[in-house]
Scaffold this active site. Structure first.
Site, PDB file in Angstrom:
ATOM      1  N   ARG A  35     -33.687  -3.025  38.412  1.00 46.88           N
ATOM      2  CA  ARG A  35     -34.198  -2.372  37.286  1.00 46.88           C
ATOM      3  C   ARG A  35     -33.414  -2.545  36.084  1.00 46.88           C
ATOM      4  O   ARG A  35     -32.179  -2.528  35.943  1.00 46.88           O
ATOM      5  CB  ARG A  35     -34.635  -0.987  37.228  1.00 46.88           C
ATOM      6  CG  ARG A  35     -35.168  -0.446  35.830  1.00 46.88           C
ATOM      7  CD  ARG A  35     -35.684   1.037  36.228  1.00 46.88           C
ATOM      8  NE  ARG A  35     -35.827   1.794  34.851  1.00 46.88           N
ATOM      9  CZ  ARG A  35     -35.035   2.617  34.003  1.00 46.88           C
ATOM     10  NH1 ARG A  35     -33.838   2.938  34.788  1.00 46.88           N
ATOM     11  NH2 ARG A  35     -35.477   3.181  33.341  1.00 46.88           N
ATOM     12  N   ARG A  76     -38.984  11.163  17.593  1.00 46.02           N
ATOM     13  CA  ARG A  76     -37.663  11.850  17.211  1.00 46.02           C
ATOM     14  C   ARG A  76     -37.829  12.676  15.949  1.00 46.02           C
ATOM     15  O   ARG A  76     -38.337  11.956  14.986  1.00 46.02           O
ATOM     16  CB  ARG A  76     -36.477  10.955  17.156  1.00 46.02           C
ATOM     17  CG  ARG A  76     -36.365  10.409  18.580  1.00 46.02           C
ATOM     18  CD  ARG A  76     -34.792   9.633  18.708  1.00 46.02           C
ATOM     19  NE  ARG A  76     -34.559   9.072  20.106  1.00 46.02           N
ATOM     20  CZ  ARG A  76     -34.241   9.317  20.826  1.00 46.02           C
ATOM     21  NH1 ARG A  76     -33.754  10.663  21.017  1.00 46.02           N
ATOM     22  NH2 ARG A  76     -33.924   8.779  22.141  1.00 46.02           N
ATOM     23  N   LYS A 218     -45.808   3.694  34.015  1.00 45.04           N
ATOM     24  CA  LYS A 218     -45.042   4.831  34.288  1.00 45.04           C
ATOM     25  C   LYS A 218     -45.657   6.318  33.971  1.00 45.04           C
ATOM     26  O   LYS A 218     -46.360   6.242  32.879  1.00 45.04           O
ATOM     27  CB  LYS A 218     -43.782   4.900  33.529  1.00 45.04           C
ATOM     28  CG  LYS A 218     -43.026   3.835  33.792  1.00 45.04           C
ATOM     29  CD  LYS A 218     -41.671   3.421  32.793  1.00 45.04           C
ATOM     30  CE  LYS A 218     -40.749   4.718  32.779  1.00 45.04           C
ATOM     31  NZ  LYS A 218     -39.492   4.394  31.909  1.00 45.04           N
ATOM     32  N   THR A 276     -36.440   9.009  39.078  1.00 45.93           N
ATOM     33  CA  THR A 276     -35.815  10.160  38.242  1.00 45.93           C
ATOM     34  C   THR A 276     -34.924  11.309  38.842  1.00 45.93           C
ATOM     35  O   THR A 276     -35.740  12.120  39.738  1.00 45.93           O
ATOM     36  CB  THR A 276     -36.769  10.975  37.231  1.00 45.93           C
ATOM     37  OG1 THR A 276     -37.603   9.749  36.599  1.00 45.93           O
ATOM     38  CG2 THR A 276     -35.789  11.606  36.035  1.00 45.93           C
TER      39      THR A 276
END
Length: 479
Positions: A35, A76, A218, A276
């Protein structure tokens, strides 16, 4: 190079694993595909990594897949006059469109799509959930919130919106530029799409890619879970991205969702990657925690196609040890006496297609007669995917004349991919299969194999034939 396990390992490349020698060590330790995280890799770095992977592939003689992971929308807050502020639970705090430094009462939010989409009652989670805000009033220009938990916020911390469906797609301007660069190489096999919310998010990427790469969605937002069947249908593969999923949904719900997503992909015959923090402690430790070992084992027992390493292999101190540890865990699980029964219990009936019927029959015949291997000829990769959906305990050798197909299948459970020319006739088909099974170390003279293919030969999607053959003393068919 033969793997003694069915589940595949996806390793992320980064500063700790960018040179050619380290990439080869990771591959030899068990990494089946790599990846490249476009959040951190420039186009130049991406191209360099691809070149190095392909050198290793040529040297090892085994197809290696490459996945480019697009960053997706990064939401953000702006900056504060003093860099950070302390808040109090129960106080009012506002996020607005005024581009001036924030204080303990307000902060700039440079995302008009959030200001327009958030409704009263929606949650806003800042800094991976460390600060929990609840929207009280919204007017399209500002969001007045109440601090529910957490007391600190600082510059540029991320914002998660578990209750809000944003009106923007999953592709940002940066992602479009990155995607063009990825496709221009002609060497990337999968593109991972971050923060998918709905099936429509796949449409733009599908149009741009035009089949040149597989699309891996994802799953990290609650909105995706609500429409997961449609997303699976339009995706080529799924990644259970447990990091952001665990921020936007209750942590305790993530293990159950992982099982649901794994089984849904199995039913659909689509690869699923569990990702993860699988061996997070190995970023700085040469051995994992017992809980991490159990976590990896759970994904393997569930029949995931692949398990992924992130920072463990990209920036950790022990990248090779992390890959070899993950490979060892997977191999041991697959030797567990309970493993075949668990995998078999999760199977669903085949779809009413020739490829599914042939794959089911090959599985049953191979295990009833204790054959050495199932060999499937596949041009597009579909036949290989359907064979893997059955999760047979005997090895599955996927033969393809197209190297891109073999590379893309490197993420699929149980498939050992070999690039070979299309068979010229039925005898050549069987002889070639026997010879490859023998030379790849899956069978020996006297063993029997089963071969699936489509007649006329070389016709994509025409799998309609089964053939049982003996491996002769010369490594070819003994019949």
């Amino acid at each position: 190079m033969r793997r003694n396990r069915k589940v595949k390992i996806l390793a992320t490349l980064g500063p700790a694993s960018a040179d050619e020698q380290m990439i080869q060590k990771l591959h030899e330790a068990g990494a089946d595909l790599f990846r490249i995280n476009m959040s951190h890799a420039s186009h130049e770095v991406m191209r360099t990594l691809i070149e190095r992977i392909r050198v290793v592939e040529a040297r090892c003689g085994r197809p290696i897949g490459i996945l480019a992971d697009l960053q997706g929308p990064k939401l953000r807050v702006g900056k504060f006059a003093e860099g950070k502020v302390e808040l109090k639970i129960g106080q009012t705090f506002t996020l607005d469109n005024r581009d001036v430094p924030g204080d303990s009462r307000r902060v700039y939010l440079p995302h008009p799509e959030i200001l327009e989409a958030v409704k009263p009652g929606h949650r806003l989670l800042i800094d991976d959930g460390k600060l929990h805000l609840r929207a009280e009033k919204t007017d399209g220009k500002s969001i007045v919130t109440t601090v529910v938990s957490g007391t600190r916020i600082s510059d540029r911390k991320g914002v998660s919106l578990p209750d809000t469906l944003l009106g923007v797609g999953a592709l940002t301007d940066k992602d479009r530029v990155d995607l063009d660069a990825v496709l221009a190489t002609g060497e990337v096999d999968w593109v991972a799409l971050s923060f998918i919310q709905r099936p429509e998010d796949l449409a733009e990427v599908r149009k741009i890619a035009r089949g040149r790469v597989g699309l891996m969605s994802k799953i990290e937002k609650p909105q995706a879970i609500e429409r997961i069947d449609e997303i699976i249908e339009l995706s080529d593969a799924l990644m259970v991205a447990r990091g952001d999923l665990g921020v936007e949904m209750p942590l305790e719900s993530v293990p159950g969702l992982q099982k649901q997503l794994t089984r849904a992909c199995r039913r659909a015959g689509k690869p699923v990657v569990v990702a993860t923090q699988m061996l997070e402690s190995m970023i700085s430790s040469p051995v994992p925690t017992r809980a991490e070992v159990s976590d990896v084992a759970t994904a393997v027992f569930e029949g995931a196609d692949a398990v992924m390493l992130s920072a463990e292999s990209a920036s950790g101190e022990y990248p090779v040890e992390a890959v070899s540890t993950m490979a060892s865990i997977a191999s041991n699980v697959e030797r567990d006496p309970h493993y075949p029964g668990i995998i078999y219990a999760q199977r669903t009936p085949p779809e009413a297609t020739g490829a599914d019927a042939i794959s089911l029959a090959a599985h049953q015949i191979a295990e009833t007669l204790k054959l050495a291997a199932i060999v499937t000829y596949t041009s597009s990769g579909t036949t290989g995917l359907r064979a893997a959906r059955e999760r047979p305990q005997v090895p599955v050798i996927a033969l393809s004349p197209i190297v891109q197909t073999a590379r893309r299948l490197s993420v699929v459970w149980g498939l050992h991919c070999v690039v070979t020319e299309d068979a010229t006739d039925l005898d050549d088909m069987v002889n070639r299969a026997c010879r490859i099974v023998s030379t790849e170390g899956f069978g020996k003279p006297g063993d029997r194999i089963i071969v699936t293919a489509g007649v006329p030969l070389g016709t994509p999607g025409a799998t309609n034939m089964l053939r049982i053959a003996y491996i002769g003393s010369d490594g070819q068919s003994g019949i």
